[in-house]
Motif scaffolding. Structure first.
Motif, short mmCIF file in Angstrom:
data_model
loop_
_atom_site.label_atom_id
_atom_site.label_comp_id
_atom_site.label_asym_id
_atom_site.label_seq_id
_atom_site.Cartn_x
_atom_site.Cartn_y
_atom_site.Cartn_z
N GLN A 126 0.84 -1.20 0.00
CA GLN A 126 0.00 0.00 0.00
C GLN A 126 0.87 1.25 0.00
O GLN A 126 0.60 2.21 -0.72
N GLN A 127 1.93 1.25 0.80
CA GLN A 127 2.84 2.40 0.78
C GLN A 127 3.54 2.52 -0.57
O GLN A 127 3.80 3.62 -1.03
N GLY A 128 3.83 1.37 -1.19
CA GLY A 128 4.42 1.42 -2.53
C GLY A 128 3.53 2.20 -3.48
O GLY A 128 3.98 3.12 -4.17
N ILE A 129 2.25 1.87 -3.51
CA ILE A 129 1.31 2.57 -4.38
C ILE A 129 1.24 4.05 -4.01
O ILE A 129 1.26 4.94 -4.87
N ASP A 130 1.21 4.30 -2.71
CA ASP A 130 1.09 5.68 -2.23
C ASP A 130 2.28 6.54 -2.64
O ASP A 130 2.11 7.66 -3.12
N ILE A 131 3.50 6.04 -2.48
CA ILE A 131 4.65 6.89 -2.82
C ILE A 131 4.82 7.01 -4.33
O ILE A 131 5.33 8.02 -4.81
N ILE A 132 4.38 6.02 -5.08
CA ILE A 132 4.41 6.15 -6.55
C ILE A 132 3.46 7.28 -6.96
O ILE A 132 3.81 8.14 -7.76
N ALA A 133 2.27 7.28 -6.36
CA ALA A 133 1.32 8.35 -6.66
C ALA A 133 1.91 9.70 -6.26
O ALA A 133 1.83 10.68 -7.01
N LYS A 134 2.53 9.74 -5.10
CA LYS A 134 3.03 11.00 -4.59
C LYS A 134 4.21 11.51 -5.41
O LYS A 134 4.32 12.69 -5.70
N GLY A 135 5.10 10.59 -5.77
CA GLY A 135 6.33 11.00 -6.43
C GLY A 135 6.21 11.17 -7.93
O GLY A 135 6.95 11.95 -8.53
N ALA A 163 -6.82 8.27 5.66
CA ALA A 163 -5.53 8.65 5.06
C ALA A 163 -4.44 7.71 5.56
O ALA A 163 -3.55 7.30 4.82
N LYS A 164 -4.53 7.34 6.83
CA LYS A 164 -3.55 6.39 7.38
C LYS A 164 -3.66 5.03 6.69
O LYS A 164 -2.67 4.46 6.25
N ILE A 165 -4.89 4.53 6.57
CA ILE A 165 -5.09 3.22 5.94
C ILE A 165 -4.57 3.24 4.50
O ILE A 165 -3.88 2.32 4.07
N ASN A 166 -4.86 4.31 3.78
CA ASN A 166 -4.40 4.37 2.39
C ASN A 166 -2.91 4.62 2.26
O ASN A 166 -2.34 4.47 1.19
#
Lengths: 473, 473
Positions: free
Chosen positions: A177-186, B336-339
Motif C-alpha cells: 500500500q505504501q508502494g502505491i502511495d509513494i508512486i502516486a506522490k512521487g 488517510a492512514k489506511i491508504n
C-alpha cells in the motif's frame, strides 16, 4: 404528485413495495432524484400509485434502512444521495471496525487477504529476532541506509531476481500500500490519466482518487486486461500509468497470459506510458501450467514499476515490501518515501533478511503452497457442489480467493448478500468495492479461503447456499 | 555587452571578483538573469568592466562551482537558475547518502536530530521484545486495531494526558513525518492557504509543497511566531492551517510563551483555522523556568491537531508516533492512514507499551535529560568562549540544538560554511534548508549536540572557529 414519481408496476411476481423501493433506489443512485429532494408523503404516494399505505411504508422503511432517505421532524421525507464507492466502503469497513478480534472469532471470515496467523512459525521468528539483536546490537534498531537495510536489499536481488538488478535498484517500503502511495506522490500529477483494471484493488483506487487523477477502467478477461479496449483508449487519450496485477488479480483472480504481457510492454513503449505491476500472491501457484514470469522480468524498455508485498505472504503485522522503478524515477520515489515516513522499521527488515538467508522463507512458502492448495481444492469442490445453480466462476489456479458471479436467476445484490451473510456470522467481500461505480459490482463477490479451515469453508458455503436459494426469481 | 551586466564596484574592501560573483548570483537567484541566458565572454566582460581577465575568470569559476553557470562546448557560458530549496536540500542530503555509517564515524556530526544510539538500553529492549513475544505470541506480529495497538493507546492517554482523552482519540502513526503526511493527505486541499513558522522544519515544508498549498511564512520571535504579522495575514487571507512547534522549535529552538499560546487559540477560534502542533523534544527541558503546557492541553475550542514522535527520543529506527485530531477530522485522518500504509508495525507498538508500563520510559527520559543537560551546557560554554566574535544565538533552555546567526562582520554564507566544515570532517546544518527561499537562511546554521560527546564538541567548534576567523570582512 410530481410526474417523476409515477411508477409503472411491471412484474406481478415482485411485490409492489419492492418495485417502489427499486424505483427510488435506482433513481437516487443515478442522480435523477437528488440529495435533499423532498419525497411525496405516504398518503400522497399511495393515492398517486393506487396502492395501500402499508406498501409505501414498507418501501420507505427499506429505503431508510439502506440510507436512501431520511426524515426531518415535522417536515417530511428526503432523498439521500449515496456516494457510491465511498458509502459502500464505509459500510464494509465499519463491519471490521466494529468487530474486534474477539468478536471476529465467532464469524466465518471469507474476507481475508493475507496468510492465516496459524501458519506462522512464531518460535522460529522469535529466535530470528534474538539472533538479529545479538548479531547487530543497537544497529538493529536504528536508521539504516535511506533505501532500506542493505543486507535485505542484497538478499532480495539474489533470491528473487537472480542478480538481474543491483541492490541500489531496490527501495524498501512499509508494505505494498505504501508502494502505491509513494508512486502516486512521487510520479503522478493531478489530472493525469491513469488506467486500472475493471474491477481492481480498492486500496489503489482510493490512492488514485485522492490524487485527483482521471481513472479509466479496462475490463479484465480470463487472460488479463482487454487490450483492444486499451489500445482504443491509448489512441484517444495520453495515458501516463497503468496499474495492474499480473497474477491472481484482485479481485478477479485472473492471471495474465504471456502474449498479453509481451503485448502490454510493446504498447507501453509505443504509447509512452508506464506500467505499475503489483505482484500479488504469485508465490501461491497450484496449477502447474501457470509459469511465473513477472512483467518486470520481461521488460526490455524500462517501462515497469514493480511493487512487491511481503506482508500478505509473511505476516500482515510486519509492514514490509519493496519497489523497483525505472532509473529516471528513482530520485522522485526516494524523496516521496522520505517525506512519507523517513524509512521503514529497521528490526523487521533485518529479521526478514535473516529469515531469507537461513532458508526459512523458501521452506515456509513450500509449506504454505501445499496447505493452501488443499483448501483451494476443497473450496472449489464445495462451490461446485452447493452453489452450482446460483453462481459462475473461473478457476484461478492459485492465490487465496475465488471471484464469484451471481447467475441471472439470483435476485439479490452482493451488498445485500454481504448483509445477510453477516447476520448469519459469515463475512464475504461484495464486488462493489472494486469498481469506480459500485453498482457494477452488484452481481459479484469475492470469497477467500485464507483464514478458514475445511470445516468453516463447508459451513460458510452452506450459509451462502441458504441465502441464495431464497433469492431465486 | 548587454546593459544589464553593467556592474558598479562599490566596496573597495571586497575583491572585485567577489563583487562580480555576487552580482551574478543575486541576479540569477532573483530571476533577473534567467536559466539559459547567455553570459558575456570573459574577454568582453573584462573590457566592459575594465578589469583584468583573471578577475572575470575567478568570478566565473566560483559561479560555476556553485552551479550558477555552465559551459556549452564551443558556444559559451550560460546561467543556471538554481531551484532554491530543492537544490540546497539535494546538496545537503547527498552528503548523507554518500556517507555511509562507516565513513560517518570519521566525522563530527552536529546535524543529529535524534537521541544518540549510545544512550539506548539495547539489553533492556531485547528483554522487552522477548517478553512481548512470550506474552502475546502470534498476536504480537499481526494486524491490530486500525487505530493502532489498543494497549499502547491506553498507556499514552494514561501517561501523557492524565486520561483527558479517550483511547480512541489516539491514532498511532509511523513517526511524526507520517503524521504530517496523513494530515496533509486527509485534510488539506490543493491551493489551501497554510501558515508555517519562518524558518521551519524542512520535512513539513516538503509535504506542504507537494500538496501544492500556498505557504505563508511568519517570522519566529524569541517567544514564538509574530502574532501581529499573523493577524494581519489572517484579516487578508482565509488561512486553513498553521503548522508550528511549541517547544524548542526546529530550527530556531524557540519556545512559545503561555500568552502567545492562549492568543493563538483565540485567533484560531476567531478566524476559524486549525493549528497543527508538532510536539518536538518537549521532554528535554533543562531550564526550570520553562513549564510544559502543550497547545493541545490548553485547547478549549477543539482547534488543535496534535502530533507526537517517539522516534526522536526513543529510537529513530522504531518508527512510532501518534496524532490526536479534532473529532470532525477523525474519519478523514484514519482513512488517510489506511491508504498510506494500512497500519504501523505491530511488534514495536507492543514493545513501546511494555516499555512505558514497566516504568522504563520515565527512567530513561530522566537519564537522557541529565546527560543532555551536561552536553547542552558544555556546548553553550564552547560557543561563547570560541565563537563570540562571529555569532549570536538565543539560549534554548532545552532540546538538542543551537540555532546560530552569523554576525555582520562574517563574510561567508552558511552553505559555504557547511561545505568548508565538511571538508574538515565536521557536519552542520545550513539555515537555507528551513526557508521557502533558501537565501534567507544564508546567515544561519543549526548545530546539534545529540550525537557528540564533549571532546568532539570542542574539536568541532574549533574547526568552525578556524573557518570563521578566516572569513572576517
Amino acid at each position: 404528485m410530481n410526474e417523476k414519481y409515477y411508477i409503472k408496476f411491471k412484474d406481478n411476481d415482485i411485490p409492489k413495495y419492492i418495485q417502489i423501493y427499486q424505483y427510488f433506489k435506482k433513481n437516487i443512485d443515478r442522480g435523477i432524484i437528488n440529495e435533499g429532494d423532498k419525497l411525496p408523503t405516504i398518503r400522497q404516494l399511495s393515492k398517486d400509485l393506487a396502492v395501500n399505505k402499508i406498501t409505501i411504508i414498507n418501501a420507505y422503511n427499506r429505503l431508510e434502512e439502506e440510507g436512501y432517505l431520511y426524515q426531518k421532524m415535522g417536515s417530511g421525507t428526503y432523498a439521500r444521495r449515496k456516494n457510491s464507492l465511498k458509502m459502500i466502503k464505509k459500510q464494509y469497513s465499519e463491519t471490521f471496525k466494529n468487530l474486534n478480534r474477539q468478536k471476529l472469532k465467532n464469524y466465518i471470515d471469507f474476507t481475508g487477504e493475507t496468510i492465516s496467523n496459524s501458519f506462522f512459525p512464531v518460535d522460529i521468528f522469535r529466535k530470528i529476532l534474538n539472533d538479529v539483536l545479538k548479531r547487530d546490537g543497537i544497529d538493529a534498531l536504528t536508521y539504516q541506509d535511506f533505501l532500506g537495510f542493505e543486507g535485505l536489499r542484497k538478499s532480495i536481488i539474489r533470491y528473487f531476481w537472480q542478480s538481474r538488478f543491483k541492490k541500489d535498484d531496490v527501495l524498501i517500503v512499509s508494505g505494498a500500500q505504501q508502494g502505491i502511495d509513494i508512486i502516486a506522490k512521487g510520479l503522478i500529477n493531478n489530472n493525469d490519466n491513469i488506467v486500472v483494471e475493471k474491477p481492481t484493488y480498492s486500496g489503489a483506487l482510493a490512492v488514485f482518487n485522492w490524487k485527483k487523477t482521471n481513472i479509466f477502467e479496462i475490463e479484465v478477461e480470463p487472460d488479463g486486461m482487454n487490450l483492444e479496449s486499451l489500445e482504443y483508449l491509448l489512441r484517444k487519450k495520453k495515458i501516463r500509468f497503468i496499474y495492474l496485477m499480473t497474477y491472481f488479480q484482485n479481485p478477479t483472480t485472473v492471471t495474465y497470459g504471456i502474449d498479453k504481457k509481451l503485448k502490454l510492454l510493446e504498447l507501453a513503449q509505443k504509447y509512452e506510458f508506464y506500467i505499475i505491476e503489483d505482484d500479488y500472491l504469485s508465490e501461491l501457484i497450484y496449477d502447474e501450467s501457470i509459469e511465473y514470469r513477472s512483467l518486470k522480468s520481461l521488460d526490455r524498455y524500462d517501462k515497469v514499476i514493480y511493487i512487491k508485498s511481503f506482508s500478505k505472504l509473511f505476516l500482515p503485522g510486519i509492514r514490509l515490501g519493496y519497489v523497483i522503478v525505472p532509473d529516471k524515477f528513482k530520485e522522485s520515489i526516494e524523496n516521496a518515501k522520505i517525506n512519507s515516513d523517513i524509512s521503514t522499521s529497521s528490526l523487521m527488515q533485518r529479521a526478514l533478511e535473516l529469515y531469507l538467508n537461513t532458508g526459512h522463507w523458501v521452506k515456509h512458502m513450500e509449506f504454505l503452497k501445499s496447505e493452501y492448495n488443499l483448501r483451494y481444492n476443497y473450496m472449489k469442490k464445495q462451490l461446485y457442489e452447493k452453489l452450482n445453480d446460483f453462481i459462475e466462476f473461473c478457476e484461478p489456479g492459485g492465490g487465496l480467493n475465488f471471484f464469484i458471479k451471481l447467475k441471472e436467476n439470483v435476485n439479490i445484490s452482493s451488498m445485500e448478500l454481504f448483509q445477510k451473510c453477516k447476520a448469519n456470522k459469515v463475512l464475504i467481500t461484495p464486488g462493489g468495492l472494486f469498481y469506480k461505480d459500485y453498482t457494477e459490482g452488484n452481481k459479484f463477490f469475492r470469497i477467500s479461503f485464507s483464514q478458514t479451515d475445511n470445516e468453516s469453508i463447508s459451513t460458510g458455503i452452506t450459509v451462502i447456499y441458504n441465502i441464495l436459494s431464497q433469492s431465486i426469481k
